[in-house]
Design an enzyme around this catalytic site. Structure first.
Site, mmCIF file in Angstrom:
data_model
loop_
_atom_site.group_PDB
_atom_site.id
_atom_site.type_symbol
_atom_site.label_atom_id
_atom_site.label_comp_id
_atom_site.label_asym_id
_atom_site.label_seq_id
_atom_site.Cartn_x
_atom_site.Cartn_y
_atom_site.Cartn_z
ATOM 1 N N TYR A 143 0.794 -1.118 0.116
ATOM 2 C CA TYR A 143 -0.132 0.081 -0.145
ATOM 3 C C TYR A 143 0.923 1.208 0.108
ATOM 4 O O TYR A 143 0.209 2.351 -0.033
ATOM 5 C CB TYR A 143 -1.025 0.064 1.390
ATOM 6 N N LYS A 194 3.909 -15.330 1.629
ATOM 7 C CA LYS A 194 3.939 -15.840 0.325
ATOM 8 C C LYS A 194 5.221 -16.204 -0.068
ATOM 9 O O LYS A 194 5.503 -15.881 -1.391
ATOM 10 C CB LYS A 194 2.906 -15.004 -0.632
ATOM 11 N N ASP A 226 -2.706 -18.236 0.699
ATOM 12 C CA ASP A 226 -3.672 -18.764 0.082
ATOM 13 C C ASP A 226 -4.131 -20.072 1.137
ATOM 14 O O ASP A 226 -5.709 -20.258 1.291
ATOM 15 C CB ASP A 226 -3.544 -19.436 -1.336
ATOM 16 N N ASP A 250 -5.077 -7.203 5.612
ATOM 17 C CA ASP A 250 -6.495 -6.609 5.116
ATOM 18 C C ASP A 250 -7.442 -7.617 5.065
ATOM 19 O O ASP A 250 -8.522 -7.540 5.341
ATOM 20 C CB ASP A 250 -6.022 -5.815 3.827
ATOM 21 N N ASP A 254 -10.818 -9.445 7.589
ATOM 22 C CA ASP A 254 -12.189 -9.114 7.061
ATOM 23 C C ASP A 254 -12.499 -10.655 7.235
ATOM 24 O O ASP A 254 -13.842 -10.753 7.478
ATOM 25 C CB ASP A 254 -12.052 -8.590 5.845
#
Ligand code: NAD
Length: 362
Positions: A143, A194, A226, A250, A254
């Site tokens: 970001y 990852k 994943d 993020d 959620d």
């Protein structure tokens, strides 16, 4: 001796003033029981600040926050300010505060309360007992990494670019929060990355693994992002504390939050370097659709105040007492509209405050 804590209150917009009023009542009640003294300073942020001063984060607000031990924020935003230029939007105030206080760690618990188990979209046997804390890095990663932007290539084609970058110091400081959070909980930490594809993730994994040497009482595991999302919906009880970067955090926070199915119940904490105040706020927004109607659920705000007591003010007993009171009112069948189910007692925001105070005095 009575202990003093300075708290900046940021009611913000929409349902913000209603829910923060309940949290303040609860804090005042808990102060009496635990020989604490809170001095509250109220300041403007978001749309309310734009209306009063023309900007979403007045300098006085940031100064008040910096001079306090912790900040209790409700929520910002609403239809009225949606069409203003970006630098004047309520969200810009929120981002400015995160930057101004150096809030690099975001802690988001996802706890299934047995009384609300049917609010989850997953089967009760899968989610019963879930108690997860996601520690997300908040000020680095993709970001913020450079270069970023949309560029035109030599052939005239447009190309969008963002860069996922983490330095060792950024990884170390968020990993430290992860390990210390796990220590305060059940001692299990899962680092999500990852590393099979991304170099930045390999560095992340190497650093977290090296730091585990300093936290021998924490059981560390690693998952690719994943797989972590799959495991979160397949068997969420395997997780206790998760530490991860900005983008993965993020998404994971959620997904973890939605295991609980009730947005009006979820608190969060954002923490910075030592000496800077943490900011505590519900995960939900300002709910302009129900603002001013005494329909809001104040429990996420109240649970945010409990997190503030635990993580910034070092008052874990007071925090637990608030959490127990929340459990008690749910056991007694009290529900605001968002968590209502057949056979329960429907009440408004103010009455939820009153039954909480009664539960605290039991
Ligand atoms: P929202 O979380 O405000 O509302 C989503 C839905 O959940 C609405 O139907 C709302 O009524 C309901 N809801 C939310 N909190 C509730 C509560 N405590 N009790 C009962 N019901 C509740 O999200 P949104 O509608 O996408 O956004 C509304 C505004 O909030 C926007 O301006 C958005 O930018 C802002 N927002 C602010 C924050 C923040 O302050 N951190 C976070 C998200 C959204």
């Amino acid at each position: 001796m009575t202990k003093q804590h300075r708290i900046t209150l940021l009611p913000g917009d929409g349902i913000g003033p209603e829910i923060i009023a309940v949290a303040v009542e609860v804090l005042e009640a808990i102060a009496q029981k635990h020989e604490l003294k809170f001095s509250f300073t109220e300041a403007l942020i978001g749309g309310a600040a734009i209306d009063a001063t023309g900007e979403p984060l007045p300098e006085e607000t940031l100064t008040a926050c910096r001079h306090s031990d912790a900040v209790l924020l409700a929520a910002i935003g609403g239809y009225k300010w949606d069409n203003l230029p970006r630098h004047q939007r309520p969200e810009t105030g929120l981002l400015g505060m995160r930057a101004g206080l150096g809030l690099f760690a975001n802690l988001r618990p996802a706890t299934i309360l047995p009384q609300l188990i049917n609010a989850s979209s997953l089967k009760p046997e899968v989610v019963a007992g879930v108690d997860i804390m996601v520690v997300r890095e908040l000020t680095g990663g993709i970001y913020f990494g450079q270069p970023r932007g949309v560029f035109t290539t030599e052939t005239g084609e447009q190309r969008g670019v963002n860069t996922m970058a983490y330095s060792v110091s950024e990884i170390d400081r968020i990993a430290k929060v992860g390990f210390e959070t796990a220590q305060k909980r059940s001692g299990k930490l899962c680092s999500v990355d990852k590393a099979n594809v991304l170099d930045v993730s390999q560095l992340w994994r190497d650093r977290v693994t090296a730091m585990a040497e300093n936290y021998r009482n924490v059981e560390l595991s690693h998952l690719y992002v994943d797989n972590a999302v799959m495991q979160l919906v397949r068997a969420p009880k395997q997780f206790d504390t998760i530490v991860t970067g900005n983008l993965f955090g993020d998404i994971l926070s959620d997904a973890a939050a939605m295991l609980t199915g009730s947005i009006g119940m979820l608190p969060s904490a954002s923490l910075g370097e030592a000496g800077m105040p943490g900011v505590y706020e519900p995960v939900h927004g300002s709910a302009p659709d129900i603002a001013g109607q005494d329909q809001a659920n104040p429990l996420a705000q109240v649970l945010s105040a409990a997190m503030m007591l635990r993580y910034s003010l070092n008052e874990p007993d007071a925090a637990t007492e608030i959490e127990t009171a929340v459990n008690r009112v749910l056991d007694q069948g009290y529900r605001t509209g968002d968590i209502m189910s057949p056979g329960m007692k429907a009440i408004g925001c103010k009455e939820m405050g009153q039954v909480l105070l009664a539960a605290l005095s039991e």
